[in-house]
Structures are given as C-alpha cells and as structure tokens.
Design an enzyme around this catalytic site. Structure first.
Site, mmCIF file in Angstrom:
data_model
loop_
_atom_site.group_PDB
_atom_site.id
_atom_site.type_symbol
_atom_site.label_atom_id
_atom_site.label_comp_id
_atom_site.label_asym_id
_atom_site.label_seq_id
_atom_site.Cartn_x
_atom_site.Cartn_y
_atom_site.Cartn_z
ATOM 1 C CB THR A 188 -0.921 0.013 1.227
ATOM 2 O OG1 THR A 188 -0.106 0.088 2.415
ATOM 3 C CG2 THR A 188 -1.772 -1.247 1.286
ATOM 4 C CD GLU A 333 -5.394 -2.973 1.297
ATOM 5 O OE1 GLU A 333 -4.921 -2.335 2.249
ATOM 6 O OE2 GLU A 333 -5.766 -2.421 0.219
ATOM 7 C CE LYS A 440 -21.226 13.213 13.100
ATOM 8 N NZ LYS A 440 -21.048 12.043 13.983
ATOM 9 C CD1 TRP A 445 -22.611 11.055 8.435
ATOM 10 C CD2 TRP A 445 -20.525 11.844 8.501
ATOM 11 N NE1 TRP A 445 -21.978 10.468 9.509
ATOM 12 C CE2 TRP A 445 -20.687 10.937 9.580
ATOM 13 C CE3 TRP A 445 -19.286 12.469 8.356
ATOM 14 C CZ2 TRP A 445 -19.688 10.631 10.481
ATOM 15 C CZ3 TRP A 445 -18.272 12.166 9.252
ATOM 16 C CH2 TRP A 445 -18.464 11.268 10.302
#
Length: 548
Positions: A188, A333, A440, A445
């Site tokens: 990653t 992944e 937020k 949101w």
C-alpha cells in the site's frame, strides 16, 4: 452420511507462468511494443517474451534465488518489466513491484520488510538506488535493466540485465507450482503509517486475470491493442500484464513519458483500442487533444480508477470524442479489481441521463467479488442508493491478512475497505468518501467527493480538492482548494454560486482557495493528508451563513 461425489477432472494448477505460456503458444506472433528508456521503440512478440522470461529465470536461479524468495523491481512499463513479472514467478520466486514515487525512506522500509534478494531497476532510478543501497544491506545485488552499453555510472555495484540473460539460452521448462504459493507482492502507499504488503497467490492472480478480462470488466480480447498507462508498480497495472496474455491482446507500454502529447501519439501509432489510468493522466491527454484539434481514430474505451472519475471527464470522453469512459474501483488489498460501471441490456435502454448517473458511480462487482455496506453496529444496510455505511468486500483475490502480520483485518470473513459507500437496487456502488475524508458539519455528513466533482464540472476548474476546516459552531465545514485552467478567470464567489441548485445549501463550501497545483500520492490520488496539514487551520469567512 454419504461421502461426497468428486468430479473426474484434471487438476491442473492455476499458475502465472501458464498465462504467458498460453500467449506464446497460441498468440505467439502478437506484438508487445515498448517505448524504451533508451528513447527508441522496441517490438517483439509473446513468443520472444516467454523465451527471455525463461532466460531471466535461469539467470536468477544461477544467482541463488530460490522458490519463495522476493525479487524487487523499480521500473516503468516496458517489455523488460513484463519479463520480470514472469521470469520471477515462473519458477516459484515472488515478484515484488516497488513504487519509485514513494519517499526513499519508505522504499527502503519496503525493500527491507519484503527481504528482497535482488532488485531489478530501470536506469532512470540509478540515483535512487545509490540512496537505497546503503539502507538495504540484505539485498544481494542490484541489476540495471539495460545492456552493457547503457550502464549508468553509480556508486553502487550493479550488473547488467542483458548480460545476465545472455548467459542463458531459455531452454527451460516452467516447473509445476502449487497454485496456493505466493506469486506477487504489492505494498500500500502508506499515507497513514508504514506501507503494508499484500501477498498474492498464483491462484488469486490467475482468477483476477479472468475477472479483469470479462466483457463487463475491462473486456479484453485478442482483437484489442491495450495501453496500460497505470504503472506496473501500482498493483500490477490493475492486472493488465496478466489479462492481456490470457486473452492474446496486443500490449503497448508507454515507458516513462505520460504527457498528453506522448500518449496521444502512441495511441494513434499503435491503434490502441483500450487504455487504463488515473484521472490526472487523462486530464493531460484531453487538454492536448482539445488544444490541438485532434481526435482518436481507434480508441474505444478508457478504464479510469485510482480516484473518482469526475462526471465532466466522463461526458467529455463520450460526447466530444465518442470514447467510453469506464469507472472502476478497487484496492491493493483486492489485487485490485472490485467494480466497473458497465451497463446491462435493460440499463442501456434507459434515458441518457439515467445511464450517465449509473456510469458516474463506481459500478457493479465482477464475478469473484462480493460486497455489502454496514452500519455503526455492524448491521447490513439496504441497497437503496441512499443509505451509506462502511464498504466490506470478500472474494478469492482479496487478502486474508497482510504480509508478515498474523492479525487478520477481516470482520466475520469480510474485508473492511475504509470507504464509505451506498449501493443502489441495480447493485451499483458509489463511494461517498473515505471514512477519514468525510466532513461532519453539525452532526451531518458531507461528501468531499461530491463537492469536488461539482467543482471540476466548472469549465474554469482543472482540479479540485475538498477538506474539512474547523468551525466553532458546526465543528467542521468544507473548504474547496482549486487549480484553475490556465488563461481562464474564476473568482471565489463565481465558483460558490455554481453550487446553487446542485446540492443543499449547507453543503456549499464556506471558502475557496486557489493554488498552482495540488499534491498527489505516489499512486496519483489527491493527498488529502498534506492538504489538511497545510489548510486545516484556514480561517473561514465570519459572515458565512449555514442553515442545517
């Protein structure tokens, strides 16, 4: 209880070497074309590639590399890198592709964590190798992917790739390998800590190549001429170096020149039908074709991933050039393929606006991947296109755990992606945001991705990023950071007015900052962490009125 009745079928292992062997035997004269570091164009065939991959395997074995050992690569997209993909994995070693765009300290960490025995590198990375070599004492040798005539001057003792191959004849049989054995290792990008390794198996890699080739995925076939612009050091170029030999597609490698002019000329010269890369690359290509008044003669589809496909880019490709832009999503992944935004026969009969809304999403899964969204208490959420939660995935090419880490990240057999998403009743998934990038405001949101997509739809905006800024009343409010198109005027107020009627009023950013360029990660994504470090304390205008 009766014993199970087993099928009477051959048990032929799924191995990476079988992909190249298939292409060599059945598509042996199909071309592989590469723009080389040496500034010329190299051409040969799948049959040539397999022979040289076998020569490399012989050379690595002669150097003492054994099954399970890791062999690193620091290289651009080219035929030698393709040979390394197969010449390492073909005899049981592990091909470890290293991202040279990471910081040297991160690269050294990765090389040491992987315990690479040898590292193959393009000569453009000679200076980087000189920095890395003293920090990587367990690397037995550094091999420059060139001939003796082009060997760079270095403080590190390095050998020539071509000289290594010349010592061997390629008379080599790929050994039988347990398909569960490791084949490829990718790390990653490590934006929130040390990079983590995803260790793929032969089985998972071959299954991923099948999945990537499906008509409703990348749709590769022997009739295609494929240009992987996505780097081979970024999650195996999204599986294209494995899917192209599986299907017999012509492969064209761009080398290190990824500017709009170079890509356009290569697309036309090699009659490219399919290409793949991140949005920032396509911005440069589209700018070039527009400024020069040229068109694409063979390009059929562009696979766009790595970060969200701006709706304006999708429209430009389709409406202005007749090219289908296919939105995709995945992760290191996941090998990395997860979803693509292709339509089924019923969806293709819907209105143009409805089709476009579907294509703007990340899309539906391909066979081999399952997904769900979960709420705060872990409950599965409805597929209504509105309710969002954390996205979980599972499948045969998704990791069970990270390399050299015995603690599995899985939750009840599912991998938590860290993305927040919705899934609609068509099965189309839309990434709302990374969980760490959601804003937020007053307990509600706001999606930074939606704010960015509206901004880049403005004709004067080249690129945009949205981050959260502290607000004394609402806790967080959106700040928009924008790169303008050259020679086009745009004011803060003009851009904020552009949001009116497109989102609810309290989603409109409180302020706009104009910059010359935005930072990107080593994989081409917007580097939100750097933006938060730079602008997180930005003082918002005091007269901004927000009603929630």
């Amino acid at each position: 209880m009766k014993a199970p009745l087993h099928g009477k079928m051959m048990e032929v292992p799924l191995t990476v070497s079988s992909l190249l062997a298939h292409a060599s035997r059945h598509f042996g004269t199909t071309e592989i074309v590469s723009k080389r570091i040496e500034r010329d164009v190299h051409r040969y065939t799948y049959r040539d590639c397999e022979k040289r991959a076998k020569q490399l395997a012989q050379g690595l074995i002669a150097l003492g590399v054994e099954a399970g050992d890791r062999v690193g690569t620091l290289a651009w997209n080219g035929y030698r890198h393709l040979e390394a993909y197969y010449g390492t994995t073909g005899f049981g070693a592990v091909c470890h592709t290293i991202n040279p765009r990471l910081f040297p300290d991160q690269i050294a960490y990765i090389v040491n964590h992987a315990d690479d025995r040898y590292v193959l590198f393009d000569i453009t990375f000679a200076a980087l190798v000189d920095v890395l070599a003293p920090q990587c004492p367990n690397v037995r040798g550094w091999i420059a992917m060139t001939d003796e005539a082009h060997m760079p001057r270095m403080s590190t003792a390095a050998s020539s790739y071509e000289a290594l191959l010349a010592q061997h004849d390629g008379d080599f049989e790929w050994p039988a390998i347990d398909e569960r054995c490791a084949s490829n290792l990718c790390y990653t990008s490590g934006t929130t800590g040390n990079p983590k390794g995803a260790l793929y198996s032969h089985r998972s890699t071959v299954l991923h190549a099948y999945g990537a080739s499906l008509p409703d995925a990348m749709g590769l076939s022997a009739r295609d001429s494929v240009l992987p612009v996505v780097p081979m050091f970024h999650v195996n170029a999204w599986g294209i170096p494995h899917a192209a030999p599986l299907t017999g597609a012509k492969l064209v490698f761009p080398g290190k020149d990824l500017d709009g002019k170079s890509l356009y000329e290569l697309i036309e010269a090699e009659r490219i039908t399919c290409t793949a890369g991140v949005p920032s690359v396509w911005l440069g290509l589209l700018r070039y074709v527009k400024e020069n008044g040229v068109r694409f003669s063979t390009l059929d589809r562009v696979i766009v991933g790595g970060s969200a496909l701006p709706p304006a880019m999708l429209r430009t490709f389709k409406d202005d050039f007749g090219v289908e832009a296919v939105h995709g999503w995945g992760m290191t992944e996941m090998s990395p393929l997860g979803t693509l935004s292709t339509l089924n026969c019923e969806q293709a009969q819907r209105s143009a606006d409805e089709q476009r809304r579907l294509r703007e999403k990340q899309g539906h899964v391909v066979y081999g991947v399952d997904m769900k969204t979960v709420g705060a208490s872990g409950q599965a959420l409805p597929w209504d296109g509105v309710t969002f939660g954390e996205l979980y995935v599972r499948g045969p090419w998704i990791i069970d755990r990270y390399f050299r880490n015995d603690v599995s990240p899985l939750v009840d057999g599912w991998f938590p992606t860290g993305d927040v998403a919705t899934i609609d009743n068509d099965g189309f998934m839309r990434i709302v945001d990374r969980s760490k990038d959601l804003i937020k405001s007053g307990g509600e949101w706001i999606s930074s991705i939606d704010i960015e997509n509206i901004a880049v739809a403005h004709p004067a905006v080249a690129e945009a990023a949205c981050i959260a800024c502290f607000h004394p009343k609402w806790t967080e409010r959106p700040l928009l950071i924008v790169v303008k198109h050259p020679d086009l005027d745009l004011s803060r107020d003009d851009l904020l007015r552009f949001y009116e009627g497109k989102v609810v009023r309290w989603w409109i950013p409180d302020d706009v900052v104009f910059v010359d360029e935005l930072p990107h990660t080593a994989t081409g994504k917007l580097h939100k962490l750097k933006l938060r470090e730079r602008f997180g304390d930005h003082i918002l205008p005091p007269d901004q009125k927000v009603e929630q």
